[in-house]
Design an enzyme around this catalytic site. Structure first.
Site, PDB file in Angstrom:
ATOM      1  N   SER A  27       1.320  -7.368  -0.731  1.00 25.17           N
ATOM      2  CA  SER A  27       1.777  -8.370   0.137  1.00 25.17           C
ATOM      3  C   SER A  27       1.217 -10.006   0.082  1.00 25.17           C
ATOM      4  CB  SER A  27       1.840  -8.031   1.553  1.00 25.17           C
ATOM      5  OG  SER A  27       0.577  -7.709   1.933  1.00 25.17           O
TER       6      SER A  27
ATOM      7  N   THR B  10       0.896  -1.329   0.108  1.00 23.54           N
ATOM      8  CA  THR B  10      -0.031   0.079   0.176  1.00 23.54           C
ATOM      9  C   THR B  10       0.862   1.399  -0.142  1.00 23.54           C
ATOM     10  OG1 THR B  10      -1.800  -1.060   1.065  1.00 23.54           O
ATOM     11  CG2 THR B  10      -1.901   1.150   1.256  1.00 23.54           C
TER      12      THR B  10
ATOM     13  N   THR C 166       1.115  -4.603   4.285  1.00 29.09           N
ATOM     14  CA  THR C 166       0.925  -5.004   5.699  1.00 29.09           C
ATOM     15  C   THR C 166       0.392  -6.284   5.945  1.00 29.09           C
ATOM     16  OG1 THR C 166      -1.105  -3.945   5.556  1.00 29.09           O
ATOM     17  CG2 THR C 166       0.687  -2.571   6.388  1.00 29.09           C
ATOM     18  N   ASP C 167      -0.152  -7.003   5.084  1.00 35.17           N
ATOM     19  CA  ASP C 167      -0.957  -8.221   5.192  1.00 35.17           C
ATOM     20  C   ASP C 167      -0.054  -9.307   5.527  1.00 35.17           C
ATOM     21  OD1 ASP C 167      -3.541  -7.089   4.732  1.00 35.17           O
ATOM     22  OD2 ASP C 167      -3.619  -7.859   2.580  1.00 35.17           O
TER      23      ASP C 167
END
Length: 324
Positions: free
Chosen positions: A56, A13, A89-90
């Site tokens: 991610s 992101t 971030t995932d």
């Protein structure tokens, strides 16, 4: 100001933007973060490499190994103080933990990202990146392993996890809290890192199934994992390490076929223990030969087992890796 920090961008992101609501947030120019260099250079002499540009969920252990090799190469340079990796971030916590397991601890490695794309109101990416560079260039960050910097907080890769789907304060260390904080004027650490046994840097070749336990489950998913010839299985058990008794036949079959099984708790606080002696209880599972983890969550136990399987398939040797 003369400290050199390497920033390696991998996508996520922090490098995305939203053209309109119909199109959603998408990958755009891979050189988006290049625009932050004048800001970053106020805190260190920053060199930036754009390794790849992936969301991610597209990151696999193969990309994690690729990132680790690039970081290792840069940190071998005497003039480099530390490294920063930007990441979606995932799966950020999994990549951070991979790096923590395979990289030397002498120089800081910091992973960061963003919950809001760079053209959204209140974008957090540039701010997190500045703070990550500040931490990577700070002397007190040496020998603390891989760190995750988000929202003015510093977390250990071993303990941090994503706790909210959209909040910018998503990364937390349940039960422990952050290792430190970043203020406007300083980087402050509250505690030391807990070191784990370093594993060799390999590209994992074994698939490991991650199975979350729930009320009334049977062994059908375990049977599937056996049929798929998984190299190992991680089970997120109930409570202190207990499973529904209908899962036991599949567990016995997997162990008989020398498929290592690692047990963690689906609770985000606490560890698994051989406390309960009933059918499917932790005491029985321990006696059957299941490896109890050292308090890490399921996704991290999977990463650790994948790396450990590159070294050995012997149960006792594998168990030693999960005892720090």
């Amino acid at each position: 100001m003369n400290k050199k920090v390497i920033v390696i961008t991998t996508g996520g992101t922090i490098e995305m933007s939203q053209a309109n609501e119909a199109e959603g947030i998408r990958i755009q120019d891979q050189h988006t973060l290049q625009k932050t260099l004048p800001l970053l250079n106020q805190y260190a002499n920053v060199e930036m490499e754009h390794l790849f540009n992936l969301p991610s969920p597209h990151i696999t252990p193969a990309e994690m190994a690729q990132i680790a090799r690039r970081v290792e190469k840069y940190l071998d340079r005497e003039e480099v103080k530390g490294a920063v990796i930007t990441h979606g971030t995932d799966t950020l916590e999994e990549t951070a933990y991979f790096l923590d397991l395979v990289l030397p601890k002498n120089k800081p490695v910091v992973v960061t990202g963003a919950m809001r794309s760079h053209n959204e109101l209140g974008a957090d990416g540039p701010y997190n990146l500045v703070n990550a560079v500040r931490v990577a260039s700070h002397n007190n960050a040496d020998r603390k392993g891989t760190l995750v910097v988000f929202n003015d907080e510093i977390h250990s890769a071993r303990t941090v996890t994503k706790t909210h789907s959209s909040n910018i304060a998503t990364f937390q260390s349940p039960g422990l809290g952050p290792m430190g904080v970043i203020t406007k004027k300083n980087v402050i650490f509250y505690r030391e890192a807990l070191y784990e046994k370093q594993l060799p840097l390999n590209t994992p070749s074994h698939q490991v199934a991650l199975i979350k336990t729930a009320a009334g489950m049977d062994d059908s998913i375990i049977e599937w994992a056996i049929a798929q010839k998984m190299g190992g299985i991680v089970i997120e058990a109930l409570g202190q390490g207990n499973v529904p008794p209908m899962m036991l036949p599949g567990i016995r079959k997997a162990l008989a076929q020398r498929i290592p099984i690692v047990l963690v708790s689906r609770c985000f606080n606490g560890t698994v223990l051989d406390t309960y002696g009933y059918e499917g209880g932790g005491k029985q599972l321990k006696e059957m030969g299941i490896i109890f983890s050292n308090g890490i969550n399921g996704q991290k136990a999977r990463i650790k087992l994948m790396l450990a399987l590159e070294m050995t398939t012997d149960r006792q040797r594998l168990e030693a890796y999960f005892h720090m």
